[in-house]
Enzyme design. Structure first.
Site, PDB file in Angstrom:
ATOM      1  N   GLY A  83     -26.328 -65.577  91.363  1.00 32.80           N
ATOM      2  CA  GLY A  83     -26.867 -65.686  89.947  1.00 32.80           C
ATOM      3  C   GLY A  83     -27.290 -67.277  89.607  1.00 32.80           C
ATOM      4  O   GLY A  83     -27.253 -67.971  90.778  1.00 32.80           O
TER       5      GLY A  83
ATOM      6  N   HIS B 280     -34.215 -69.403  94.969  1.00 31.14           N
ATOM      7  CA  HIS B 280     -33.847 -68.029  94.836  1.00 31.14           C
ATOM      8  C   HIS B 280     -35.246 -67.073  94.664  1.00 31.14           C
ATOM      9  O   HIS B 280     -35.392 -66.095  95.420  1.00 31.14           O
ATOM     10  CB  HIS B 280     -33.038 -67.742  93.788  1.00 31.14           C
ATOM     11  CG  HIS B 280     -31.676 -67.918  93.854  1.00 31.14           C
ATOM     12  ND1 HIS B 280     -31.339 -69.133  92.722  1.00 31.14           N
ATOM     13  CD2 HIS B 280     -30.557 -67.793  94.433  1.00 31.14           C
ATOM     14  CE1 HIS B 280     -30.062 -69.568  93.014  1.00 31.14           C
ATOM     15  NE2 HIS B 280     -29.400 -68.808  94.103  1.00 31.14           N
TER      16      HIS B 280
ATOM     17  N   LYS C 184     -31.438 -73.265 103.664  1.00 29.76           N
ATOM     18  CA  LYS C 184     -30.521 -74.716 102.917  1.00 29.76           C
ATOM     19  C   LYS C 184     -28.930 -74.306 103.338  1.00 29.76           C
ATOM     20  O   LYS C 184     -28.450 -75.285 103.747  1.00 29.76           O
ATOM     21  CB  LYS C 184     -30.605 -74.501 101.487  1.00 29.76           C
ATOM     22  CG  LYS C 184     -29.722 -75.292 100.608  1.00 29.76           C
ATOM     23  CD  LYS C 184     -30.146 -76.210  99.784  1.00 29.76           C
ATOM     24  CE  LYS C 184     -29.095 -77.262  99.239  1.00 29.76           C
ATOM     25  NZ  LYS C 184     -27.822 -76.208  98.878  1.00 29.76           N
TER      26      LYS C 184
END
Ligand code: PAF
Length: 280
Positions: free
Chosen positions: A31, A37, A149
């Site tokens: 989240g 994202h 990443k």
């Protein structure tokens, strides 16, 4: 977008999605979504007809010195972003649904999870591997997307999928960066304005060091000046700067195969990580 919090409802919705044909891609997240994202969601939509995202702040990957309760939780905003991006299903289990009473299994991937992040975050990757294995079992995706990443995490998930014959295609998505090169991360929000300016030394160091190594400079010498440069640029400490085999993450002192240059350094209370590919 449908949101599910229990496994039987998720399974029923996935069965009906699959009955319409097409592949299913999973994007696992904790989240607090940002553009990094959303790039995973975009890639998932290119890979498959149906995209499932999960949001689960996984307690087992937090160490004793990491504040699980302070981890940002913004499910309403996250759900709006996922819906706008065309996600079909959001899987958002609670901790007792993910880890019911009596849960006793842990997945440990050796080799690739040794060193680098593990030295500073003991137990972290067992938590990651276990929850990702569970998410794969729950959603049974054809493919799953992870950011480059967190490169050690990506390498470990690829290894686990191969070793356990999980049959999920793992897609690594290049790191998304701000205009000055800083990798997007939820942790960037913790940087003060002055720290944010100093933070750009991290990608800058990687680029210059990567060019030096590719052009034949001595690897240990480059790693050592990179550490000094980061400190001179205002980082408080450097956990590691390492050149590693791109697949096994074994440290290299010569560039004789595809490699990854990885760094972790601290600015005030914020720990930043980043990496780039370096090829012979
Ligand atoms: O990268 C993350 O956000 C997490 O480590 C993951 C893969 C969702 C597992 O909790």
């Amino acid at each position: 977008m449908q949101i599910f919090r229990d496994l039987p409802s998720l399974r029923a919705a996935l069965a009906s999605l699959r009955s319409s044909g097409g592949r299913v891609a999973l994007v696992p997240t904790m989240g607090a979504l940002h553009a990094g994202h959303m790039a995973l969601i975009d890639e998932a939509s290119r890979q498959a007809e149906h995209v499932v995202a999960s949001i689960f702040v996984n307690p087992t990957q937090f160490g004793p010195n990491e504040d699980l309760s302070a981890y940002p939780r913004r499910e309403t905003q996250d759900a709006m972003m996922l819906e706008a991006a065309g996600v079909a299903i959001l899987w958002a289990p609670s901790v007792p649904v993910m880890y019911p009473d009596g849960f006793s299994t842990s997945v440990h991937v050796t080799g690739v999870s040794d060193g680098l992040e593990s030295k500073w975050r003991p137990g972290h990757f067992d938590g990651v591997a276990t929850v990702v294995a569970k998410l794969f079992g729950q959603v049974r995706p054809d493919v799953a997307c992870f950011g480059e990443k967190d490169y050690q995490q990506l390498a470990l998930i690829r290894r686990m999928v191969r070793d356990l014959d999980l049959g999920v295609g793992i897609v690594g998505v290049p790191t998304q960066r701000d205009a000055d090169g800083l990798a997007l991360s939820s942790r960037n929000a913790y940087l003060g304005p002055d720290e944010r300016v100093r933070a750009m030394a991290l990608p800058e160091t990687l680029v210059v060091a990567g060019e030096g190594i590719s052009s034949g400079e001595d690897v240990p010498a480059v790693l050592s000046w990179s550490t000094r440069y980061l400190i001179d640029s205002g980082f408080d400490s450097v956990d590691y700067v390492a050149l590693c085999d791109a697949e096994t993450l074994k440290p290299l002192d010569r560039l004789d195969r595809p490699a990854r240059l990885l760094v972790a350094a601290r600015l005030g209370g914020t720990r930043l990580i980043d990496n780039i590919p370096v090829n012979p």
